[in-house]
Design a protein around this motif. Sequence first.
Motif, PDB file in Angstrom:
ATOM      1  N   ALA A  19       0.827  -1.206   0.000  1.00 19.90           N
ATOM      2  CA  ALA A  19       0.000   0.000   0.000  1.00 19.90           C
ATOM      3  C   ALA A  19       0.864   1.261   0.000  1.00 19.90           C
ATOM      4  CB  ALA A  19      -0.941  -0.008   1.204  1.00 19.90           C
ATOM      5  N   GLU A  29      -4.494   6.603  -9.276  1.00 19.42           N
ATOM      6  CA  GLU A  29      -3.430   6.109  -8.402  1.00 19.42           C
ATOM      7  C   GLU A  29      -2.206   5.827  -9.259  1.00 19.42           C
ATOM      8  OE1 GLU A  29      -6.997   5.944  -6.362  1.00 19.42           O
ATOM      9  OE2 GLU A  29      -6.638   4.697  -8.105  1.00 19.42           O
ATOM     10  N   LEU A  46      -6.360  -0.301  -9.376  1.00 15.84           N
ATOM     11  CA  LEU A  46      -6.284  -1.143  -8.190  1.00 15.84           C
ATOM     12  C   LEU A  46      -7.570  -1.917  -7.982  1.00 15.84           C
ATOM     13  CD1 LEU A  46      -4.610   1.380  -5.754  1.00 15.84           C
ATOM     14  CD2 LEU A  46      -3.502  -0.401  -7.095  1.00 15.84           C
ATOM     15  N   GLU A  48      -8.904  -4.866  -4.823  1.00 19.89           N
ATOM     16  CA  GLU A  48      -9.145  -4.895  -3.379  1.00 19.89           C
ATOM     17  C   GLU A  48      -7.872  -4.600  -2.587  1.00 19.89           C
ATOM     18  OE1 GLU A  48     -12.148  -5.434  -1.882  1.00 19.89           O
ATOM     19  OE2 GLU A  48     -12.959  -5.365  -3.912  1.00 19.89           O
ATOM     20  N   GLN A  49      -8.054  -4.006  -1.405  1.00 18.89           N
ATOM     21  CA  GLN A  49      -6.951  -3.880  -0.468  1.00 18.89           C
ATOM     22  C   GLN A  49      -7.002  -5.089   0.443  1.00 18.89           C
ATOM     23  OE1 GLN A  49      -6.695  -0.277   1.835  1.00 18.89           O
ATOM     24  NE2 GLN A  49      -4.719  -0.869   2.710  1.00 18.89           N
ATOM     25  N   TYR A  54      -2.263  -3.856  -2.047  1.00 19.70           N
ATOM     26  CA  TYR A  54      -3.341  -3.650  -3.012  1.00 19.70           C
ATOM     27  C   TYR A  54      -3.195  -4.645  -4.153  1.00 19.70           C
ATOM     28  CZ  TYR A  54      -4.979   0.869  -1.250  1.00 19.70           C
ATOM     29  OH  TYR A  54      -5.524   1.875  -0.483  1.00 19.70           O
ATOM     30  N   GLU A  55      -4.315  -5.144  -4.620  1.00 19.55           N
ATOM     31  CA  GLU A  55      -4.332  -5.942  -5.841  1.00 19.55           C
ATOM     32  C   GLU A  55      -4.178  -4.970  -7.015  1.00 19.55           C
ATOM     33  OE1 GLU A  55      -7.503  -8.683  -8.352  1.00 19.55           O
ATOM     34  OE2 GLU A  55      -8.203  -7.451  -6.695  1.00 19.55           O
TER      35      GLU A  55
END
Length: 94
Positions: A19, A29, A46, A48-49, A54-55
Amino acid sequence: MYANVELGMDMGEGLVVPASAVMPTGSREIALSIRRRQTPAAVVELGEQIGDHYEVKSGLAEGERVVASANFLIDAESKVQGALNDFELPTAKR
């Protein structure tokens, strides 16, 4: 009585970044890639966190290295360099 419980789930496989490597700009981002010399900023999409990661759905490739700490210093330096490039000194008259 209290208990600490940790549940595990198979989330599948995917590309993730810390992250701390993601810099939100308000409209998108970005992550700073070490491999990209001309354009180090990679716009990332991005997912999911997951914990402190982060994915990454797009914008980076597997194995691509990113700046994960002190990236705010690099971002600030790039803004200064951009401002200096836009600033033209008046030519001296002889």
